[in-house]
Design a protein around this motif. Structure first.
Motif, PDB file in Angstrom:
ATOM      1  N   ASN A  86      21.216   2.863   2.305  1.00  0.00           N
ATOM      2  CA  ASN A  86      20.189   2.161   1.529  1.00  0.00           C
ATOM      3  C   ASN A  86      19.084   1.639   2.441  1.00  0.00           C
ATOM      4  O   ASN A  86      17.896   1.732   2.118  1.00  0.00           O
ATOM      5  N   HIS A  87      19.492   1.103   3.585  1.00  0.00           N
ATOM      6  CA  HIS A  87      18.521   0.584   4.547  1.00  0.00           C
ATOM      7  C   HIS A  87      17.668   1.726   5.091  1.00  0.00           C
ATOM      8  O   HIS A  87      16.440   1.600   5.218  1.00  0.00           O
ATOM      9  N   ALA A  90      15.091   2.764   2.611  1.00  0.00           N
ATOM     10  CA  ALA A  90      13.956   1.844   2.583  1.00  0.00           C
ATOM     11  C   ALA A  90      13.012   2.115   3.750  1.00  0.00           C
ATOM     12  O   ALA A  90      11.780   2.116   3.593  1.00  0.00           O
ATOM     13  N   ASN A  93      11.057   5.256   3.172  1.00  0.00           N
ATOM     14  CA  ASN A  93       9.989   4.999   2.212  1.00  0.00           C
ATOM     15  C   ASN A  93       8.790   4.355   2.910  1.00  0.00           C
ATOM     16  O   ASN A  93       7.639   4.709   2.646  1.00  0.00           O
ATOM     17  N   GLN A  94       9.058   3.417   3.832  1.00  0.00           N
ATOM     18  CA  GLN A  94       7.976   2.785   4.579  1.00  0.00           C
ATOM     19  C   GLN A  94       7.259   3.786   5.478  1.00  0.00           C
ATOM     20  O   GLN A  94       6.030   3.783   5.591  1.00  0.00           O
TER      21      GLN A  94
END
Length: 132
Positions: A86-87, A90, A93-94
């Motif tokens: 999950n990290h 993220a 995505n950044q």
């Protein structure tokens, strides 16, 4: 008269050759309960959660006053792996957002990605080691 009784007992024993063995204590009595639709759904859900039939659930609850439920737990390594994924998602995505806006990654962001990559490798190794 005796020969007729002997023939009847012989026929009865011949009829019971196969099939399911006779239970020592057979449940013959039926209890009917009344409940609302919501209660029915809840009772069925709790029985399913415990991995037992509704009859077993209600019988156990009625006799002992409590039902032991089977609780499935997820191993800590799997939870850690899911959290790391999950990290990572993220962070990806950044990165995608920055790359789409023509920005470059700074040193801190690159270091964070490298650290996360190493953590994921350790978690994957521990999961593989446990499954072997």
């Amino acid at each position: 008269m005796e020969t007729i009784n002997q023939e009847n007992s012989a026929n009865e024993s011949a009829k019971r050759k196969g099939g399911r063995p006779v239970k020592a204590v057979k449940r013959k009595k039926t209890l009917t309960i009344k409940c609302t639709s919501v209660e029915e759904v809840l009772i069925k859900a709790k029985a399913k959660q415990g991995g037992i039939t509704v009859s077993e659930y209600l019988r156990t609850l009625g006799v002992s006053g409590k039902v032991v439920m089977l609780v499935k737990t997820i191993p800590a390594e799997h939870l850690a792996f899911i959290a790391a994924l999950n990290h990572l998602g993220a962070l990806l995505n950044q990165i995608a957002k920055k790359r789409n806006s023509n920005d470059e990654l700074n040193a801190l962001e690159r270091a964070g990605l490298k650290t996360l990559e190493e953590r994921i490798k350790v978690i994957v190794f521990s999961i593989e080691k446990r499954n072997i």
